[in-house]
Motif scaffolding. Structure first.
Motif, PDB file in Angstrom:
ATOM      1  N   LEU A  48       0.825  -1.210   0.000  1.00  0.00           N
ATOM      2  CA  LEU A  48       0.000   0.000   0.000  1.00  0.00           C
ATOM      3  C   LEU A  48       0.860   1.261   0.000  1.00  0.00           C
ATOM      4  CD1 LEU A  48      -2.815  -0.969   2.543  1.00  0.00           C
ATOM      5  CD2 LEU A  48      -3.079  -0.588   0.084  1.00  0.00           C
ATOM      6  N   LEU A  49       1.889   1.272   0.842  1.00  0.00           N
ATOM      7  CA  LEU A  49       2.761   2.442   0.915  1.00  0.00           C
ATOM      8  C   LEU A  49       3.479   2.672  -0.411  1.00  0.00           C
ATOM      9  CD1 LEU A  49       3.842   4.635   2.835  1.00  0.00           C
ATOM     10  CD2 LEU A  49       5.662   3.050   3.493  1.00  0.00           C
ATOM     11  N   TYR A  50       3.939   1.601  -1.040  1.00  0.00           N
ATOM     12  CA  TYR A  50       4.648   1.699  -2.316  1.00  0.00           C
ATOM     13  C   TYR A  50       3.749   2.287  -3.403  1.00  0.00           C
ATOM     14  CZ  TYR A  50       7.108   0.154  -6.550  1.00  0.00           C
ATOM     15  OH  TYR A  50       7.739   0.095  -7.771  1.00  0.00           O
ATOM     16  N   PHE A  51       2.550   1.747  -3.538  1.00  0.00           N
ATOM     17  CA  PHE A  51       1.670   2.191  -4.620  1.00  0.00           C
ATOM     18  C   PHE A  51       1.074   3.572  -4.357  1.00  0.00           C
ATOM     19  CE2 PHE A  51       1.565  -2.292  -5.979  1.00  0.00           C
ATOM     20  CZ  PHE A  51       1.798  -2.103  -7.326  1.00  0.00           C
ATOM     21  N   ILE A  52       0.623   3.814  -3.141  1.00  0.00           N
ATOM     22  CA  ILE A  52       0.005   5.113  -2.852  1.00  0.00           C
ATOM     23  C   ILE A  52       1.027   6.237  -2.985  1.00  0.00           C
ATOM     24  CG2 ILE A  52      -1.065   6.531  -1.046  1.00  0.00           C
ATOM     25  CD1 ILE A  52      -2.420   3.948  -0.034  1.00  0.00           C
ATOM     26  N   SER A  53       2.194   6.059  -2.360  1.00  0.00           N
ATOM     27  CA  SER A  53       3.216   7.109  -2.439  1.00  0.00           C
ATOM     28  C   SER A  53       3.723   7.265  -3.872  1.00  0.00           C
ATOM     29  CB  SER A  53       4.370   6.811  -1.487  1.00  0.00           C
ATOM     30  OG  SER A  53       5.042   5.611  -1.853  1.00  0.00           O
ATOM     31  N   GLY A  54       3.929   6.140  -4.568  1.00  0.00           N
ATOM     32  CA  GLY A  54       4.445   6.200  -5.932  1.00  0.00           C
ATOM     33  C   GLY A  54       3.500   6.891  -6.893  1.00  0.00           C
ATOM     34  N   PHE A  55       2.222   6.526  -6.840  1.00  0.00           N
ATOM     35  CA  PHE A  55       1.248   7.133  -7.748  1.00  0.00           C
ATOM     36  C   PHE A  55       1.053   8.617  -7.450  1.00  0.00           C
ATOM     37  CE2 PHE A  55      -0.363   2.759  -8.693  1.00  0.00           C
ATOM     38  CZ  PHE A  55      -0.192   2.829 -10.076  1.00  0.00           C
ATOM     39  N   LEU A  56       0.953   8.976  -6.173  1.00  0.00           N
ATOM     40  CA  LEU A  56       0.789  10.385  -5.819  1.00  0.00           C
ATOM     41  C   LEU A  56       1.996  11.202  -6.237  1.00  0.00           C
ATOM     42  CD1 LEU A  56      -0.906  10.173  -2.287  1.00  0.00           C
ATOM     43  CD2 LEU A  56      -1.963  10.813  -4.460  1.00  0.00           C
ATOM     44  N   TRP A  57       3.185  10.652  -5.999  1.00  0.00           N
ATOM     45  CA  TRP A  57       4.423  11.342  -6.350  1.00  0.00           C
ATOM     46  C   TRP A  57       4.500  11.561  -7.859  1.00  0.00           C
ATOM     47  CZ3 TRP A  57       7.894  10.786  -1.859  1.00  0.00           C
ATOM     48  CH2 TRP A  57       8.974  11.661  -1.887  1.00  0.00           C
ATOM     49  N   CYS A  58       4.239  10.508  -8.627  1.00  0.00           N
ATOM     50  CA  CYS A  58       4.302  10.608 -10.087  1.00  0.00           C
ATOM     51  C   CYS A  58       3.236  11.555 -10.632  1.00  0.00           C
ATOM     52  CB  CYS A  58       4.156   9.229 -10.725  1.00  0.00           C
ATOM     53  SG  CYS A  58       5.570   8.140 -10.467  1.00  0.00           S
ATOM     54  N   PHE A  59       2.044  11.495 -10.083  1.00  0.00           N
ATOM     55  CA  PHE A  59       0.974  12.380 -10.530  1.00  0.00           C
ATOM     56  C   PHE A  59       1.353  13.841 -10.311  1.00  0.00           C
ATOM     57  CE2 PHE A  59      -3.037  14.714  -9.650  1.00  0.00           C
ATOM     58  CZ  PHE A  59      -3.628  14.568 -10.893  1.00  0.00           C
ATOM     59  N   TYR A  60       1.996  14.116  -9.181  1.00  0.00           N
ATOM     60  CA  TYR A  60       2.364  15.494  -8.860  1.00  0.00           C
ATOM     61  C   TYR A  60       3.487  16.002  -9.768  1.00  0.00           C
ATOM     62  CZ  TYR A  60       3.902  19.579  -6.222  1.00  0.00           C
ATOM     63  OH  TYR A  60       4.247  20.848  -5.864  1.00  0.00           O
ATOM     64  N   ILE A  61       4.582  15.232  -9.876  1.00  0.00           N
ATOM     65  CA  ILE A  61       5.744  15.758 -10.604  1.00  0.00           C
ATOM     66  C   ILE A  61       5.632  15.597 -12.125  1.00  0.00           C
ATOM     67  CG2 ILE A  61       7.292  15.456  -8.651  1.00  0.00           C
ATOM     68  CD1 ILE A  61       8.405  12.953  -9.925  1.00  0.00           C
ATOM     69  N   TYR A  62       4.875  14.583 -12.596  1.00  0.00           N
ATOM     70  CA  TYR A  62       4.804  14.353 -14.030  1.00  0.00           C
ATOM     71  C   TYR A  62       3.572  14.975 -14.677  1.00  0.00           C
ATOM     72  CZ  TYR A  62       8.367  10.799 -13.020  1.00  0.00           C
ATOM     73  OH  TYR A  62       9.504  10.132 -12.597  1.00  0.00           O
ATOM     74  N   HIS A  63       2.548  15.301 -13.894  1.00  0.00           N
ATOM     75  CA  HIS A  63       1.303  15.826 -14.456  1.00  0.00           C
ATOM     76  C   HIS A  63       0.942  17.198 -13.895  1.00  0.00           C
ATOM     77  CE1 HIS A  63       0.462  12.121 -16.644  1.00  0.00           C
ATOM     78  NE2 HIS A  63       0.863  11.466 -15.569  1.00  0.00           N
ATOM     79  N   LEU A  64       0.760  17.302 -12.587  1.00  0.00           N
ATOM     80  CA  LEU A  64       0.408  18.606 -12.019  1.00  0.00           C
ATOM     81  C   LEU A  64       1.520  19.623 -12.226  1.00  0.00           C
ATOM     82  CD1 LEU A  64      -1.405  17.809  -8.639  1.00  0.00           C
ATOM     83  CD2 LEU A  64      -2.411  18.434 -10.838  1.00  0.00           C
ATOM     84  N   LYS A  65       2.779  19.195 -12.109  1.00  0.00           N
ATOM     85  CA  LYS A  65       3.931  20.088 -12.274  1.00  0.00           C
ATOM     86  C   LYS A  65       4.745  19.709 -13.510  1.00  0.00           C
ATOM     87  CE  LYS A  65       3.268  22.587  -8.566  1.00  0.00           C
ATOM     88  NZ  LYS A  65       3.040  24.053  -8.645  1.00  0.00           N
ATOM     89  N   ARG A  66       4.058  19.330 -14.542  1.00  0.00           N
ATOM     90  CA  ARG A  66       4.711  18.927 -15.789  1.00  0.00           C
ATOM     91  C   ARG A  66       5.584  20.071 -16.326  1.00  0.00           C
ATOM     92  NH1 ARG A  66       3.118  14.669 -18.914  1.00  0.00           N
ATOM     93  NH2 ARG A  66       3.843  14.589 -21.076  1.00  0.00           N
ATOM     94  N   ASN A  67       6.810  19.744 -16.670  1.00  0.00           N
ATOM     95  CA  ASN A  67       7.798  20.705 -17.166  1.00  0.00           C
ATOM     96  C   ASN A  67       8.277  21.713 -16.124  1.00  0.00           C
ATOM     97  OD1 ASN A  67       8.069  19.739 -19.822  1.00  0.00           O
ATOM     98  ND2 ASN A  67       6.208  20.831 -20.467  1.00  0.00           N
ATOM     99  N   VAL A  68       7.838  21.555 -14.879  1.00  0.00           N
ATOM    100  CA  VAL A  68       8.327  22.423 -13.809  1.00  0.00           C
ATOM    101  C   VAL A  68       9.558  21.799 -13.160  1.00  0.00           C
ATOM    102  CG1 VAL A  68       7.806  23.493 -11.581  1.00  0.00           C
ATOM    103  CG2 VAL A  68       6.053  23.401 -13.370  1.00  0.00           C
ATOM    104  N   TYR A  69       9.414  20.560 -12.711  1.00  0.00           N
ATOM    105  CA  TYR A  69      10.516  19.853 -12.075  1.00  0.00           C
ATOM    106  C   TYR A  69      11.290  18.974 -13.054  1.00  0.00           C
ATOM    107  CZ  TYR A  69       8.232  21.157  -7.698  1.00  0.00           C
ATOM    108  OH  TYR A  69       7.666  21.860  -6.668  1.00  0.00           O
ATOM    109  N   ILE A  70      10.548  18.348 -13.971  1.00  0.00           N
ATOM    110  CA  ILE A  70      11.156  17.415 -14.916  1.00  0.00           C
ATOM    111  C   ILE A  70      10.785  17.837 -16.336  1.00  0.00           C
ATOM    112  CG2 ILE A  70      11.291  14.999 -15.653  1.00  0.00           C
ATOM    113  CD1 ILE A  70      12.317  15.281 -12.873  1.00  0.00           C
ATOM    114  N   PRO A  71      11.762  18.044 -17.225  1.00  0.00           N
ATOM    115  CA  PRO A  71      11.426  18.346 -18.623  1.00  0.00           C
ATOM    116  C   PRO A  71      10.612  17.211 -19.236  1.00  0.00           C
ATOM    117  CG  PRO A  71      13.760  18.690 -18.197  1.00  0.00           C
ATOM    118  CD  PRO A  71      13.212  18.004 -16.985  1.00  0.00           C
TER     119      PRO A  71
END
Length: 271
Positions: A48-71
């Motif tokens: 649970l910790l792996y999937f919840i943290s992983g999905f939330l983290w990826c959603f934030y940096i790859y979608h909500l903050k797209r091109n902000v933190y990671i090109p």
């Protein structure tokens, strides 16, 4: 002593009821031996910790903050992340054996663990926890370095993790994508430290599970620039050079043993 050991069993039994009772019928887990209940609880909690943290983290940096933190062109593909998830899930049952074993040893009085902070007082607890973390940092640094320096260990164990060697192949899901024995070996210092310094049981358990969050953090390729934390900027260099930044929480061990590479200095060289 017996009363203290009972407190450990009561605490792990509470965690078993909390996790297993929430997700499974009691008829499924109630008859199991206490240690096996602990392993099953650790497995469910870890997944649970792996999937919840992983999905939330990826959603934030790859979608909500797209091109902000990671090109955009540095975002790992879905296939790369699915491979990381597959490797981590194959290893997860084995990972969970280590905290289950440490709980068994603690409950039987083999370690220096104490059940309540009031047993030693807050000042001693803070000092003991700091010493514990230094031991863990030292142990993980050298275990990690040996996994690189001893060729059979690298070839048959650690190379599984180092197929992710570029920014666009690293993601938070890579944090637990290890050969099972590799992951266990790098967590062993958490258990060894219990025999060397008094440690609060709940704090020990929390730190082991926080490893999942920490390893996700250092594989997201975002340099947090929080000195002296061994963040993702440092660890990304490790994945690209293979010979630097073996440390875990801080840069101190790499600085002491001459293996530190600073991401800011590396970026300056490229300019």
């Amino acid at each position: 002593m017996e009363d203290s050991l009972k407190l450990f069993v009561e605490e792990t039994s509470f965690y078993n009821r909390l996790v297993l009772g929430t997700f499974l019928p009691e008829s499924w887990w109630g008859p199991l031996p206490h240690m096996l209940q602990g392993w099953l609880r650790n497995y469910i909690g870890g997944v649970l910790l792996y999937f919840i943290s992983g999905f939330l983290w990826c959603f934030y940096i790859y979608h909500l903050k797209r091109n902000v933190y990671i090109p955009k062109d540095a975002i790992p593909s879905n296939n790369a992340m699915l491979l990381q998830i597959s490797v981590a899930m194959k290893a997860m049952p084995w990972y969970c054996a280590l905290p289950s074993l440490s709980e068994y040893m603690i409950e039987n009085g083999w370690t220096k663990c104490f059940a309540r902070i009031s047993d030693v007082g807050w000042p001693s607890h803070v000092i003991y926890a700091a010493i514990y973390l230094v031991i863990v940092e030292f142990g993980i640094y050298w275990m990690h370095k040996l996994l690189h320096d001893i060729k059979p260990l690298y070839k048959y164990l650690h190379a599984t993790h180092h197929i992710y060697n570029k920014q666009n192949t690293l993601s938070p899901f890579a944090g637990l994508a290890f050969h099972p024995l590799d992951g266990i070996l790098q967590a062993v210092p958490h258990v060894v430290a219990l025999f060397l310094v008094p440690m609060h049981f709940t704090t020990h358990i929390a730190l082991i599970f926080l490893e999942a969050l920490w390893t996700a953090n250092i594989h997201d390729c975002i340099h947090g620039k929080v000195w002296p934390v061994m963040g993702a900027g440092y660890h990304t260099i490790h994945h690209t050079t293979y010979r630097h930044n073996y440390g875990h929480y801080t840069i101190w061990m790499d600085w002491m043993f001459g293996t530190l590479r600073d991401p800011v200095e590396e970026d300056a060289k490229k300019m």
